[in-house]
Design a protein around this motif. Structure first.
Motif, PDB file in Angstrom:
ATOM      1  N   ASP A  57     -11.582  31.861  -8.860  1.00 36.13           N
ATOM      2  CA  ASP A  57     -12.706  31.742  -7.936  1.00 36.13           C
ATOM      3  C   ASP A  57     -12.315  30.984  -6.667  1.00 36.13           C
ATOM      4  OD1 ASP A  57     -15.223  31.850  -6.850  1.00 36.13           O
ATOM      5  OD2 ASP A  57     -15.965  30.102  -7.961  1.00 36.13           O
ATOM      6  N   ARG A  58     -11.274  31.471  -6.003  1.00 37.48           N
ATOM      7  CA  ARG A  58     -10.769  30.800  -4.804  1.00 37.48           C
ATOM      8  C   ARG A  58     -11.086  31.565  -3.519  1.00 37.48           C
ATOM      9  NH1 ARG A  58      -6.629  26.892  -5.610  1.00 37.48           N
ATOM     10  NH2 ARG A  58      -5.886  26.697  -7.745  1.00 37.48           N
ATOM     11  N   ALA A  59     -11.737  32.723  -3.607  1.00 38.73           N
ATOM     12  CA  ALA A  59     -12.039  33.484  -2.381  1.00 38.73           C
ATOM     13  C   ALA A  59     -13.270  34.356  -2.598  1.00 38.73           C
ATOM     14  CB  ALA A  59     -10.863  34.368  -2.000  1.00 38.73           C
ATOM     15  N   ASP A  60     -13.974  34.638  -1.484  1.00 42.81           N
ATOM     16  CA  ASP A  60     -15.118  35.566  -1.527  1.00 42.81           C
ATOM     17  C   ASP A  60     -14.784  36.860  -0.804  1.00 42.81           C
ATOM     18  OD1 ASP A  60     -16.894  33.546  -2.682  1.00 42.81           O
ATOM     19  OD2 ASP A  60     -16.670  32.576  -0.726  1.00 42.81           O
ATOM     20  N   HIS A  61     -13.731  36.818   0.006  1.00 43.45           N
ATOM     21  CA  HIS A  61     -13.307  38.009   0.762  1.00 43.45           C
ATOM     22  C   HIS A  61     -11.787  37.921   0.896  1.00 43.45           C
ATOM     23  CE1 HIS A  61     -12.156  39.424   5.012  1.00 43.45           C
ATOM     24  NE2 HIS A  61     -12.312  40.526   4.297  1.00 43.45           N
ATOM     25  N   ILE A  62     -11.128  39.058   0.708  1.00 47.55           N
ATOM     26  CA  ILE A  62      -9.661  39.083   0.834  1.00 47.55           C
ATOM     27  C   ILE A  62      -9.277  40.186   1.814  1.00 47.55           C
ATOM     28  CG2 ILE A  62      -7.465  39.411  -0.385  1.00 47.55           C
ATOM     29  CD1 ILE A  62      -8.945  38.488  -2.959  1.00 47.55           C
ATOM     30  N   GLU A 120     -18.215  26.208   3.692  1.00 47.52           N
ATOM     31  CA  GLU A 120     -17.847  27.564   4.140  1.00 47.52           C
ATOM     32  C   GLU A 120     -18.442  28.551   3.151  1.00 47.52           C
ATOM     33  OE1 GLU A 120     -14.003  28.415   6.326  1.00 47.52           O
ATOM     34  OE2 GLU A 120     -13.463  26.554   5.342  1.00 47.52           O
ATOM     35  N   LYS A 121     -19.457  29.256   3.599  1.00 50.38           N
ATOM     36  CA  LYS A 121     -20.209  30.111   2.666  1.00 50.38           C
ATOM     37  C   LYS A 121     -19.363  31.260   2.182  1.00 50.38           C
ATOM     38  CE  LYS A 121     -24.854  29.451   4.433  1.00 50.38           C
ATOM     39  NZ  LYS A 121     -24.818  29.685   5.866  1.00 50.38           N
ATOM     40  N   VAL A 122     -18.588  31.840   3.103  1.00 51.99           N
ATOM     41  CA  VAL A 122     -17.698  32.942   2.706  1.00 51.99           C
ATOM     42  C   VAL A 122     -16.267  32.452   2.851  1.00 51.99           C
ATOM     43  CG1 VAL A 122     -16.990  35.300   3.162  1.00 51.99           C
ATOM     44  CG2 VAL A 122     -19.375  34.654   3.496  1.00 51.99           C
ATOM     45  N   ARG A 123     -15.595  32.315   1.700  1.00 49.31           N
ATOM     46  CA  ARG A 123     -14.201  31.849   1.732  1.00 49.31           C
ATOM     47  C   ARG A 123     -13.306  33.069   1.902  1.00 49.31           C
ATOM     48  NH1 ARG A 123     -14.269  29.522  -4.013  1.00 49.31           N
ATOM     49  NH2 ARG A 123     -15.436  31.460  -4.147  1.00 49.31           N
ATOM     50  N   SER A 124     -12.790  33.203   3.119  1.00 45.92           N
ATOM     51  CA  SER A 124     -12.027  34.403   3.459  1.00 45.92           C
ATOM     52  C   SER A 124     -10.543  34.073   3.499  1.00 45.92           C
ATOM     53  CB  SER A 124     -12.520  34.907   4.819  1.00 45.92           C
ATOM     54  OG  SER A 124     -11.747  35.980   5.234  1.00 45.92           O
ATOM     55  N   VAL A 125      -9.752  34.878   2.782  1.00 43.84           N
ATOM     56  CA  VAL A 125      -8.310  34.624   2.648  1.00 43.84           C
ATOM     57  C   VAL A 125      -7.561  35.867   3.095  1.00 43.84           C
ATOM     58  CG1 VAL A 125      -6.470  34.347   0.908  1.00 43.84           C
ATOM     59  CG2 VAL A 125      -8.545  32.958   0.755  1.00 43.84           C
ATOM     60  N   GLY A 143     -15.781  41.538  -8.070  1.00 42.78           N
ATOM     61  CA  GLY A 143     -16.784  41.965  -7.089  1.00 42.78           C
ATOM     62  C   GLY A 143     -16.477  41.461  -5.682  1.00 42.78           C
ATOM     63  N   ILE A 144     -15.180  41.261  -5.389  1.00 42.64           N
ATOM     64  CA  ILE A 144     -14.783  40.694  -4.082  1.00 42.64           C
ATOM     65  C   ILE A 144     -14.400  41.832  -3.138  1.00 42.64           C
ATOM     66  CG2 ILE A 144     -13.030  39.233  -2.935  1.00 42.64           C
ATOM     67  CD1 ILE A 144     -14.260  37.438  -4.807  1.00 42.64           C
ATOM     68  N   PRO A 145     -15.003  41.889  -1.948  1.00 43.13           N
ATOM     69  CA  PRO A 145     -14.605  42.938  -1.005  1.00 43.13           C
ATOM     70  C   PRO A 145     -13.198  42.701  -0.469  1.00 43.13           C
ATOM     71  CG  PRO A 145     -16.196  41.450   0.010  1.00 43.13           C
ATOM     72  CD  PRO A 145     -16.073  41.030  -1.425  1.00 43.13           C
ATOM     73  N   LEU A 146     -12.444  43.790  -0.400  1.00 39.96           N
ATOM     74  CA  LEU A 146     -11.080  43.722   0.125  1.00 39.96           C
ATOM     75  C   LEU A 146     -10.995  44.582   1.374  1.00 39.96           C
ATOM     76  CD1 LEU A 146      -7.868  43.196  -1.521  1.00 39.96           C
ATOM     77  CD2 LEU A 146      -7.949  45.303  -0.190  1.00 39.96           C
ATOM     78  N   THR A 147     -10.411  44.017   2.418  1.00 40.12           N
ATOM     79  CA  THR A 147     -10.267  44.753   3.676  1.00 40.12           C
ATOM     80  C   THR A 147      -8.792  44.777   4.073  1.00 40.12           C
ATOM     81  OG1 THR A 147     -10.641  42.721   4.939  1.00 40.12           O
ATOM     82  CG2 THR A 147     -12.566  44.064   4.484  1.00 40.12           C
ATOM     83  N   ILE A 148      -8.463  45.648   5.023  1.00 38.85           N
ATOM     84  CA  ILE A 148      -7.087  45.628   5.547  1.00 38.85           C
ATOM     85  C   ILE A 148      -7.145  45.480   7.065  1.00 38.85           C
ATOM     86  CG2 ILE A 148      -6.173  47.079   3.682  1.00 38.85           C
ATOM     87  CD1 ILE A 148      -5.861  49.249   6.034  1.00 38.85           C
ATOM     88  N   LYS A 149      -6.062  44.912   7.594  1.00 44.07           N
ATOM     89  CA  LYS A 149      -5.931  44.767   9.045  1.00 44.07           C
ATOM     90  C   LYS A 149      -4.572  45.327   9.426  1.00 44.07           C
ATOM     91  CE  LYS A 149      -6.020  41.117  12.564  1.00 44.07           C
ATOM     92  NZ  LYS A 149      -4.599  40.784  12.747  1.00 44.07           N
ATOM     93  N   LEU A 184      -1.449  26.640  -1.034  1.00 44.37           N
ATOM     94  CA  LEU A 184      -2.739  26.168  -1.549  1.00 44.37           C
ATOM     95  C   LEU A 184      -3.547  25.479  -0.443  1.00 44.37           C
ATOM     96  CD1 LEU A 184      -1.655  24.943  -5.093  1.00 44.37           C
ATOM     97  CD2 LEU A 184      -2.781  27.092  -4.484  1.00 44.37           C
ATOM     98  N   ARG A 185      -2.852  24.825   0.493  1.00 49.73           N
ATOM     99  CA  ARG A 185      -3.577  24.268   1.649  1.00 49.73           C
ATOM    100  C   ARG A 185      -4.193  25.405   2.466  1.00 49.73           C
ATOM    101  NH1 ARG A 185      -3.581  24.578   6.746  1.00 49.73           N
ATOM    102  NH2 ARG A 185      -1.444  25.274   7.003  1.00 49.73           N
ATOM    103  N   ILE A 186      -3.388  26.454   2.696  1.00 49.57           N
ATOM    104  CA  ILE A 186      -3.874  27.559   3.542  1.00 49.57           C
ATOM    105  C   ILE A 186      -5.140  28.189   2.970  1.00 49.57           C
ATOM    106  CG2 ILE A 186      -3.320  29.909   4.309  1.00 49.57           C
ATOM    107  CD1 ILE A 186      -0.459  28.956   4.844  1.00 49.57           C
ATOM    108  N   ILE A 187      -5.190  28.342   1.654  1.00 47.05           N
ATOM    109  CA  ILE A 187      -6.366  29.033   1.084  1.00 47.05           C
ATOM    110  C   ILE A 187      -7.519  28.075   0.774  1.00 47.05           C
ATOM    111  CG2 ILE A 187      -5.050  30.967   0.136  1.00 47.05           C
ATOM    112  CD1 ILE A 187      -5.765  29.506  -2.660  1.00 47.05           C
ATOM    113  N   SER A 188      -7.367  26.781   1.123  1.00 40.59           N
ATOM    114  CA  SER A 188      -8.474  25.873   0.811  1.00 40.59           C
ATOM    115  C   SER A 188      -9.552  25.976   1.896  1.00 40.59           C
ATOM    116  CB  SER A 188      -7.976  24.436   0.655  1.00 40.59           C
ATOM    117  OG  SER A 188      -7.506  23.983   1.889  1.00 40.59           O
TER     118      SER A 188
END
Ligand SMILES: Cc1cc2nc3c(=O)[nH]c(=O)nc-3n(C[C@H](O)[C@H](O)[C@H](O)COP(=O)(O)O)c2cc1C
Length: 393
Positions: free
Chosen positions: A106-111, A80-85, A153-159, A71-75
């Protein structure tokens, strides 16, 4: 901060990066780095320049179990306008549950999903960069994650990395599968798992992926040490954005240089020792906040940054050793005051590679992993243990 002009370079015509509904005006991404990209470091970076700043990876199981550390990591800071996790996971059900939790609460805007980790304790169990080799499992994780993310409606990306080794490349298949599953972008670190952080990132693979996926943004990662490197990567590979990791360790101002370069400006940060010392102290103070006023933990965490911040500056061996074991903010302040604050930017000695390097190794993999691109029963059972106790890479 000292800012100087470098010789003029032609303006880079790169449009803002579009990730679903998110527009990243400067198409630069702070690479997720476990132990580094916490809210303190992200704040320093974004104060210098625009971009998207990804948090440290969190394992989907730890998140679903709501461990305090996850929970600390995702805070994120309020501004921070875009909360990226970034999530790491090996099991579609757990990854799906973690994405659902992020969306519903509602804990992230981008995953982002991590398929690039080369750490032996991860790949030995089939996770990280070993996972895209197993096509069904990879497809199922990405499809599930995209489905859950799209509900909010959250964009999901991969790395990801290029593959396991040069004989077992996965990035083109994985990129197409992810595209078909509906990801908002794919990022490629141009190394195989076997390379770890050794040698040079293969930008030609990034160019090949860009060509193979004309319909979604492709992001390039690996060995960007300066704004000029970033511009060169865009020109050589055609990527839609760059992902910067080790190059900003001890140099959060690199994000200012990146924004300037992408806007065609020749302004670059060239801090003297006083400015670096002020930056280090501020970083330490922010770390104390990030770790809930646990000064001991925060100072232990800041120690690894010292060698990066002072790379190339005249500091002296004894003082360097003390900085690397600094116990409190007060001691830090005293040590920094011992520096010769009038020393100017040392030039090239403070630039270039930093952080993890190492040599290539044969990746640790589950038994018979490379025999087939489908999981066998034993591997299926083993992989569910792969999420436990993982950090970074
Ligand atoms: C200390 C450290 C921690 C990392 N942690 C993560 C992580 O949590 N998730 C991830 O996808 N990659 C992680 N990476 C890989 C980076 O995101 C990046 O892909 C890699 O460093 C290559 O980019 P660079 O050459 O710009 O450093 C880590 C790298 C380093 C050096």
């Amino acid at each position: 901060m000292t800012v100087v002009a470098t010789p003029p370079a032609p303006k880079l015509e790169l449009p803002p990066l579009q990730l679903g509904g998110i527009t990243v005006d400067t198409p630069v991404i702070l690479a997720p780095m476990a132990g580094i990209t916490n809210s303190a470091f992200r704040r320093l970076c974004r104060e210098y320049g625009g971009g998207l700043y990804v948090a440290e990876m969190v394992t989907s199981r730890a998140l679903v179990e709501r461990t305090p550390e996850s929970l600390r990591i995702i805070s994120h800071d309020e501004d921070e306008k875009v909360r990226s996790v970034q999530l790491y996971g090996v099991d579609p059900v757990t990854v799906g549950a973690a994405v659902r939790m992020l969306v519903e609460e509602d804990r992230a805007d981008h995953i982002d999903l991590n398929f690039g980790c080369p750490v032996p304790k991860v790949t030995r169990r089939g996770g990280g960069s070993a996972l895209p080799w197993k096509i069904d499992l990879f497809t199922s994780i990405v499809q599930t994650a995209v489905k859950e993310a799209s509900k909010g409606g959250i964009p999901l990306t991969i790395k990801m990395r290029k593959g396991i080794d040069d004989d077992h490349l996965t990035y083109l298949d994985a990129g197409r599968i992810a595209r078909d599953a509906g990801v908002a972008a794919v990022a490629l670190h141009g190394r195989t798992a076997a390379q770890f952080y050794s040698g040079q990132a293969d930008w030609s693979a990034i160019a090949r992926l860009r060509e193979a996926l004309p319909d979604i943004p492709v992001l390039g990662n690996g060995d960007i040490w300066s704004a000029e490197d970033a511009v060169r990567m865009v020109r050589e590979t055609g990527v839609d954005g760059v992902v910067v990791g080790r190059g900003c360790q001890g140099r959060p101002w690199l994000f200012g240089d990146l924004q300037a370069a992408f806007e065609g400006s020749e302004q670059r940060h060239r801090p003297g020792l006083r400015e670096v010392a002020e930056g280090v102290y501020r970083h330490a103070e922010l770390m104390v906040e990030t770790f809930g006023n646990d000064e001991y933990k925060a100072l232990r965490e800041i120690r690894k940054h010292m060698a990066w911040y002072f790379k190339g500056y005249v500091v002296g061996g004894e003082l360097r050793a003390k900085l690397a074991t600094v116990p409190t903010l007060e001691v830090l302040r005293g040590l920094l005051e011992e520096l010769d604050m009038d020393l100017p930017y040392p030039g090239i000695d403070s630039e270039g590679p930093r952080g993890r390097a190492g040599s290539p190794k044969k990746p640790a993999l589950p038994k018979d992993w490379l025999v087939s691109r489908q999981l066998n029963a034993e591997q299926s059972a083993e992989i569910s243990a792969a999420e436990l106790d993982v950090s970074g890479g």
